[in-house]
Every structure is written in structure tokens, then in C-alpha cells.
Design a protein around this motif. Structure first.
Motif, PDB file in Angstrom:
ATOM      1  N   LEU A  23      33.315  45.647  38.392  1.00 43.43           N
ATOM      2  CA  LEU A  23      34.230  46.795  38.413  1.00 43.43           C
ATOM      3  C   LEU A  23      35.625  46.455  37.906  1.00 43.43           C
ATOM      4  O   LEU A  23      36.429  47.346  37.668  1.00 43.43           O
ATOM      5  N   GLY A  24      35.907  45.163  37.778  1.00 44.66           N
ATOM      6  CA  GLY A  24      37.220  44.759  37.269  1.00 44.66           C
ATOM      7  C   GLY A  24      38.290  44.607  38.332  1.00 44.66           C
ATOM      8  O   GLY A  24      39.465  44.441  38.004  1.00 44.66           O
ATOM      9  N   GLY A  25      37.917  44.640  39.606  1.00 46.09           N
ATOM     10  CA  GLY A  25      38.909  44.465  40.655  1.00 46.09           C
ATOM     11  C   GLY A  25      38.261  44.526  42.019  1.00 46.09           C
ATOM     12  O   GLY A  25      37.165  45.076  42.174  1.00 46.09           O
ATOM     13  N   SER A  26      38.942  43.940  43.011  1.00 48.69           N
ATOM     14  CA  SER A  26      38.467  44.039  44.385  1.00 48.69           C
ATOM     15  C   SER A  26      38.673  45.477  44.865  1.00 48.69           C
ATOM     16  O   SER A  26      39.401  46.246  44.232  1.00 48.69           O
TER      17      SER A  26
ATOM     18  N   LEU B 141      41.415  47.955  43.150  1.00 51.58           N
ATOM     19  CA  LEU B 141      41.025  49.203  42.497  1.00 51.58           C
ATOM     20  C   LEU B 141      41.748  50.393  43.127  1.00 51.58           C
ATOM     21  O   LEU B 141      42.200  51.304  42.425  1.00 51.58           O
ATOM     22  N   ALA B 142      41.880  50.378  44.460  1.00 48.23           N
ATOM     23  CA  ALA B 142      42.576  51.469  45.148  1.00 48.23           C
ATOM     24  C   ALA B 142      44.052  51.527  44.742  1.00 48.23           C
ATOM     25  O   ALA B 142      44.639  52.607  44.662  1.00 48.23           O
ATOM     26  N   LEU B 143      44.642  50.361  44.454  1.00 45.63           N
ATOM     27  CA  LEU B 143      46.046  50.299  44.043  1.00 45.63           C
ATOM     28  C   LEU B 143      46.198  50.277  42.526  1.00 45.63           C
ATOM     29  O   LEU B 143      47.255  49.922  42.006  1.00 45.63           O
ATOM     30  N   ARG B 144      45.132  50.653  41.818  1.00 44.49           N
ATOM     31  CA  ARG B 144      45.125  50.785  40.364  1.00 44.49           C
ATOM     32  C   ARG B 144      45.478  49.477  39.651  1.00 44.49           C
ATOM     33  O   ARG B 144      46.338  49.435  38.768  1.00 44.49           O
ATOM     34  N   MET B 145      44.783  48.415  40.048  1.00 41.41           N
ATOM     35  CA  MET B 145      44.929  47.128  39.372  1.00 41.41           C
ATOM     36  C   MET B 145      43.575  46.681  38.852  1.00 41.41           C
ATOM     37  O   MET B 145      42.542  47.072  39.373  1.00 41.41           O
ATOM     38  N   ARG B 146      43.607  45.855  37.817  1.00 35.05           N
ATOM     39  CA  ARG B 146      42.392  45.323  37.229  1.00 35.05           C
ATOM     40  C   ARG B 146      42.564  43.836  36.985  1.00 35.05           C
ATOM     41  O   ARG B 146      43.628  43.386  36.565  1.00 35.05           O
ATOM     42  N   VAL B 147      41.502  43.056  37.204  1.00 36.71           N
ATOM     43  CA  VAL B 147      41.491  41.631  36.898  1.00 36.71           C
ATOM     44  C   VAL B 147      40.730  41.457  35.593  1.00 36.71           C
ATOM     45  O   VAL B 147      39.583  41.886  35.478  1.00 36.71           O
ATOM     46  N   ARG B 148      41.395  40.852  34.613  1.00 36.88           N
ATOM     47  CA  ARG B 148      40.805  40.672  33.289  1.00 36.88           C
ATOM     48  C   ARG B 148      40.993  39.235  32.827  1.00 36.88           C
ATOM     49  O   ARG B 148      41.785  38.488  33.386  1.00 36.88           O
ATOM     50  N   GLY B 149      40.281  38.875  31.751  1.00 34.42           N
ATOM     51  CA  GLY B 149      40.518  37.591  31.115  1.00 34.42           C
ATOM     52  C   GLY B 149      41.872  37.636  30.431  1.00 34.42           C
ATOM     53  O   GLY B 149      42.303  38.697  29.955  1.00 34.42           O
TER      54      GLY B 149
ATOM     55  N   LEU C 121      35.833  39.691  33.595  1.00 29.69           N
ATOM     56  CA  LEU C 121      35.428  38.360  34.041  1.00 29.69           C
ATOM     57  C   LEU C 121      33.916  38.287  34.149  1.00 29.69           C
ATOM     58  O   LEU C 121      33.271  39.236  34.582  1.00 29.69           O
ATOM     59  N   THR C 122      33.363  37.155  33.753  1.00 31.82           N
ATOM     60  CA  THR C 122      31.945  36.914  33.981  1.00 31.82           C
ATOM     61  C   THR C 122      31.753  36.602  35.473  1.00 31.82           C
ATOM     62  O   THR C 122      32.724  36.334  36.186  1.00 31.82           O
ATOM     63  N   VAL C 123      30.517  36.628  35.932  1.00 28.29           N
ATOM     64  CA  VAL C 123      30.243  36.294  37.332  1.00 28.29           C
ATOM     65  C   VAL C 123      30.709  34.873  37.633  1.00 28.29           C
ATOM     66  O   VAL C 123      31.280  34.599  38.690  1.00 28.29           O
ATOM     67  N   GLY C 124      30.502  33.949  36.679  1.00 27.21           N
ATOM     68  CA  GLY C 124      30.925  32.566  36.876  1.00 27.21           C
ATOM     69  C   GLY C 124      32.431  32.433  37.028  1.00 27.21           C
ATOM     70  O   GLY C 124      32.921  31.725  37.922  1.00 27.21           O
ATOM     71  N   ARG C 125      33.185  33.122  36.174  1.00 29.61           N
ATOM     72  CA  ARG C 125      34.651  33.060  36.263  1.00 29.61           C
ATOM     73  C   ARG C 125      35.136  33.763  37.526  1.00 29.61           C
ATOM     74  O   ARG C 125      36.101  33.328  38.157  1.00 29.61           O
ATOM     75  N   ALA C 126      34.480  34.854  37.898  1.00 35.57           N
ATOM     76  CA  ALA C 126      34.858  35.556  39.130  1.00 35.57           C
ATOM     77  C   ALA C 126      34.595  34.666  40.345  1.00 35.57           C
ATOM     78  O   ALA C 126      35.401  34.619  41.282  1.00 35.57           O
TER      79      ALA C 126
END
Length: 198
Positions: free
Chosen positions: A102-105, A109-117, A124-129
Motif C-alpha cells: 500500500l506504500g505506507g503503514s 496512510l491515514a496521515l497522507r504519507m507514503r514510503v517509497r524508494g 518498496l519490495t517486500v525484502g526492502r520493507a
């Protein structure tokens, strides 16, 4: 040939790709999401461990009628280890799957943030996550639970946890891209997704 190449300079790297309306998430916003996520995970772990205890019996039993203090408290180390490992697996699933899929915890996500490379802004791949989770949530609680009965080791583990989180906070706050040590190692960046007008 570009002007940079003709002057003998290496070409200037373009900034990381990002969606319209994205910006770097602030340290305070990230900290708030982290606190909310930790509270939610703690509640989920408490409920899950309560279910395990109801099925398998309590990990810690109290017998106030016992003659000695040593006999008053009984600890089932096997159940303590099971609860600790179960809690660790639940924490990993709570963070790793949403980061990768989903791109964020949930709180991010509730605070409109995303985790990206931090390269092309890729998910992020599962391994990087998973690597990011290990760096952000080392198994301090699990180690502490497994070391039950050794108070000095427990104090050392929780002291190490405090130092580690101070390192992550300071490296995030001092970074021009708000990337903590864990982000730099994994190659991730947290962006704030703002609504785009029109």
C-alpha cells in the motif's frame, strides 16, 4: 552533447521522481505516525497474547498462598518465548505488508504519507520493507522477554533501544531529505501526499 558534458563535468542527476503534490514528510508528522502505529500494534499484540494465554494457559502465574517469594511467581518460559515470537511476527506483518503493498503503514496512510524508494520513487519490495522494519523495530521486546529472569540483560536491551531510537531521530532530523539511518541503509524516503487542487 549537453553543456555539462562539453565542459567536462558529469551530468547533473535529476531529483527523485515523485507524484504531483508530493513533498518530503516532516519529522514531526513521521513521529506522530510512528507513535500511533506503535500504540495500535501494542493493542493488537495484547489482544493476540491474551487469546494465546486463554488457549494455552498464562505465561506468568501468581500463587499468593505460597510460602516463599520464589514460589509466588511461576514463569512458563516456553509460553513467554511463544508470546514474544508471536508479537514479533504480528509487528512485522503490520508494517511490512502495508509498506510493500500500500506504500505506507496504517497511520502513515491515514496521515497522507507514503514510503517509497529514494531513487525513482518506486514502491518498496517486500525484502526492502522487511529490512526497513528490522532497522526501525529491532526485536528489543522479544530479546527482553526471552531474557526474563536476567534483570541486567533486560536493562541493557532497553537501554540499547533508547540509544537506537535517539540515533534514528537525530539522523532523520539532521538529514536534508528527512532520511534517518534506517532510510539511508534501505534506500527509502517518506513523502507527504498533499491534495492537488483541480
Amino acid at each position: 552533447m549537453s553543456r555539462e558534458m562539453s565542459r567536462g563535468h558529469a551530468p547533473v542527476e535529476p531529483p527523485p521522481a515523485r507524484a504531483a503534490g508530493d513533498s518530503l514528510a516532516s519529522v514531526s508528522r513521521r513521529a506522530l505516525a510512528w507513535i500511533v502505529d506503535v500504540v495500535v500494534v501494542t493493542v493488537l499484540v495484547f489482544v493476540a497474547v491474551s487469546v494465546v494465554d486463554a488457549v494455552a494457559g498464562p505465561a506468568v502465574s501468581f500463587r499468593p498462598e505460597s510460602a516463599t517469594l520464589r514460589d509466588t511467581v511461576s514463569v512458563d518460559k516456553g509460553l513467554v518465548a511463544l508470546n514474544a515470537l508471536f508479537a514479533t511476527a504480528l509487528s512485522a506483518a503490520y508494517f511490512v505488508i502495508p509498506w510493500a503493498r500500500l506504500g505506507g503503514s496504517p497511520a502513515q496512510l491515514a496521515l497522507r504519507m507514503r514510503v517509497r524508494g529514494d531513487g525513482a520513487g518506486e514502491p518498496l519490495t517486500v525484502g526492502r520493507a522487511a529490512a526497513r522494519w528490522i532497522l526501525l523495530f529491532p526485536p528489543f521486546a522479544t530479546v527482553s522477554a526471552l531474557a526474563a529472569g536476567v534483570p541486567l540483560l533486560g536493562w541493557f536491551v532497553w537501554g540499547s533501544a533508547l540509544v537506537w531510537y535517539l540515533v534514528l531521530l537525530l539522523t532523520t532530523a539532521q538529514s536534508s531529505t528527512n532520511q534517518g539511518l534506517h532510510d539511508r541503509i534501505v534506500g527509502s524516503v517518506v513523502r507527504s501526499r498533499r491534495a492537488v487542487a483541480g
